[in-house]
Design a protein around this motif. Sequence first.
Motif, mmCIF file in Angstrom:
data_model
loop_
_atom_site.group_PDB
_atom_site.id
_atom_site.type_symbol
_atom_site.label_atom_id
_atom_site.label_comp_id
_atom_site.label_asym_id
_atom_site.label_seq_id
_atom_site.Cartn_x
_atom_site.Cartn_y
_atom_site.Cartn_z
ATOM 1 N N LEU A 165 87.410 52.792 56.119
ATOM 2 C CA LEU A 165 86.421 52.652 56.388
ATOM 3 C C LEU A 165 86.746 51.702 58.214
ATOM 4 O O LEU A 165 86.208 51.469 58.602
ATOM 5 C CB LEU A 165 85.526 51.151 55.180
ATOM 6 C CG LEU A 165 84.892 52.239 54.335
ATOM 7 C CD1 LEU A 165 84.668 51.341 53.055
ATOM 8 C CD2 LEU A 165 84.065 53.684 54.608
ATOM 9 N N GLN A 167 87.783 52.411 60.531
ATOM 10 C CA GLN A 167 87.684 53.436 61.683
ATOM 11 C C GLN A 167 86.316 53.413 62.203
ATOM 12 O O GLN A 167 86.354 53.819 62.630
ATOM 13 C CB GLN A 167 88.119 54.756 61.359
ATOM 14 C CG GLN A 167 89.366 55.140 60.649
ATOM 15 C CD GLN A 167 90.508 54.621 61.482
ATOM 16 O OE1 GLN A 167 90.396 53.787 63.085
ATOM 17 N NE2 GLN A 167 91.539 53.419 61.324
ATOM 18 N N LYS A 168 85.786 52.794 60.948
ATOM 19 C CA LYS A 168 84.284 52.588 61.458
ATOM 20 C C LYS A 168 83.637 51.510 61.986
ATOM 21 O O LYS A 168 84.444 50.584 62.080
ATOM 22 C CB LYS A 168 83.169 52.730 60.455
ATOM 23 C CG LYS A 168 83.331 54.157 59.192
ATOM 24 C CD LYS A 168 81.952 54.424 58.031
ATOM 25 C CE LYS A 168 81.114 54.320 58.790
ATOM 26 N NZ LYS A 168 79.868 54.712 57.826
ATOM 27 N N SER A 169 82.847 51.010 62.826
ATOM 28 C CA SER A 169 82.378 50.190 63.549
ATOM 29 C C SER A 169 81.606 48.690 63.058
ATOM 30 O O SER A 169 81.419 48.036 63.184
ATOM 31 C CB SER A 169 82.040 50.605 64.973
ATOM 32 O OG SER A 169 80.330 50.701 64.954
ATOM 33 N N VAL A 170 80.257 50.178 62.093
ATOM 34 C CA VAL A 170 79.360 49.326 61.329
ATOM 35 C C VAL A 170 79.711 49.769 60.179
ATOM 36 O O VAL A 170 80.429 50.746 59.793
ATOM 37 C CB VAL A 170 78.334 49.480 61.609
ATOM 38 C CG1 VAL A 170 77.623 48.553 60.346
ATOM 39 C CG2 VAL A 170 78.051 49.510 63.328
ATOM 40 N N ILE A 171 79.855 48.350 58.829
ATOM 41 C CA ILE A 171 79.261 49.570 57.811
ATOM 42 C C ILE A 171 78.293 48.579 56.621
ATOM 43 O O ILE A 171 77.332 48.046 57.568
ATOM 44 C CB ILE A 171 80.556 48.850 56.577
ATOM 45 C CG1 ILE A 171 82.184 48.188 57.209
ATOM 46 C CG2 ILE A 171 81.045 49.008 55.482
ATOM 47 C CD1 ILE A 171 83.022 49.525 57.819
ATOM 48 N N ASN A 172 77.670 50.232 55.722
ATOM 49 C CA ASN A 172 76.715 50.051 54.808
ATOM 50 C C ASN A 172 76.907 50.128 53.594
ATOM 51 O O ASN A 172 78.333 50.685 53.186
ATOM 52 C CB ASN A 172 75.665 50.959 55.363
ATOM 53 C CG ASN A 172 76.297 52.469 54.976
ATOM 54 O OD1 ASN A 172 76.952 52.833 54.813
ATOM 55 N ND2 ASN A 172 75.694 53.452 56.475
ATOM 56 N N ASP A 175 78.617 52.824 51.763
ATOM 57 C CA ASP A 175 80.222 53.149 52.504
ATOM 58 C C ASP A 175 80.795 52.295 50.942
ATOM 59 O O ASP A 175 82.139 52.400 51.388
ATOM 60 C CB ASP A 175 80.729 52.754 54.042
ATOM 61 C CG ASP A 175 80.071 53.008 54.860
ATOM 62 O OD1 ASP A 175 79.843 54.651 54.791
ATOM 63 O OD2 ASP A 175 79.436 52.564 56.100
ATOM 64 N N ARG A 251 84.978 43.882 59.629
ATOM 65 C CA ARG A 251 83.848 44.563 60.730
ATOM 66 C C ARG A 251 81.758 44.598 60.002
ATOM 67 O O ARG A 251 81.808 43.766 58.938
ATOM 68 C CB ARG A 251 83.394 46.212 59.446
ATOM 69 C CG ARG A 251 84.939 46.936 60.423
ATOM 70 C CD ARG A 251 84.966 47.782 62.196
ATOM 71 N NE ARG A 251 86.331 47.878 61.761
ATOM 72 C CZ ARG A 251 87.087 47.550 62.994
ATOM 73 N NH1 ARG A 251 87.402 46.290 62.949
ATOM 74 N NH2 ARG A 251 88.068 48.125 63.333
ATOM 75 N N ALA A 254 75.527 47.309 58.268
ATOM 76 C CA ALA A 254 74.358 47.849 58.707
ATOM 77 C C ALA A 254 73.394 46.400 58.271
ATOM 78 O O ALA A 254 72.405 46.764 59.031
ATOM 79 C CB ALA A 254 74.317 48.757 58.668
#
Length: 301
Positions: A165, A167-172, A175, A251, A254
């Motif tokens: 995770l 690698q993601k710019s925004v976490i929800n 995730d 991070r 969302a």
Amino acid sequence: MTSASLSDAAKKLGRTQPAVSAAIKALEDQLGLQLFERRGRKLIPVPEAHYLLAEADTILAQVSRVRQTMRSLSGGQAGRLRVAAMPGPVSLIFPRFIAAHVKEADEISISIQARTSSQIAELTRAQSIDFGFADAPDEVMPEDLLNSVVITADCPVALPINHPLAQKSVINFADLDSQGMGTLPSTHRQTIDLENRFIAHGARFRPKIESQTFLSILHFVSAGQCCTVLDPLSIFMVTPEAPMVEGVVIRPMADPIRYHYAIFSPGYRPISVIARNLLQAWQLEVMNLLKTAGFNPNLES
């Protein structure tokens, strides 16, 4: 006593010689004794005059010190400061802020206490500290015992640096479904809000590590054992410039939950100028830190 002649004394005082003579005569009458023997145009001080001069010097020096101290107090440059903060902020950003703001004030003595949020509230209720920084309580506190300002902000996610995770710019919340989570105690407001948000998004909330502080939890994040949705000020413990814990990335979320901070001050007694100035500056500092980090702070009274 410290001049070559009566005329020299008058010149130093910016008064006429007869006025100074009259002042000496009035003082002698008030004291009931003669301070000078008059020998022609000279005034020779008697032993009692030397005693009076020494005592007067001491009194005037004390008055001068008091005046200077009062000016320092009114300007926030002297006094005693008693503050407290919860473990996360007190480990880094709070003492760093205090030190930066009092570095030019040598006459300030400081007591900084690390306490739990409930303890800080109790210290403030007891009027024992000038102000404290803590988690905002769930319940409404008696306003006659303390004053409080609440600051809310978005909670980010802390992830192990090698976590997919990261690698993601925004976490929800999807995730984080079934991810092992580090949390504050189950009764803490933030943990309750977090669990409710997981449920609302249809995600499984799986607490794995529980601790009183996010500093402890971040070590488990660094070790790859969990993720955590943490209070926004805790990110300063993992900044690249001076990390207290390494191997962690932060991070944004969302749909973030909000964290609630409180600045407490006594309700019964007025606080000193230095404490009032620092309280206001700390409030501004917290708002600026949170705003700069992009956590959408909001001030509530």
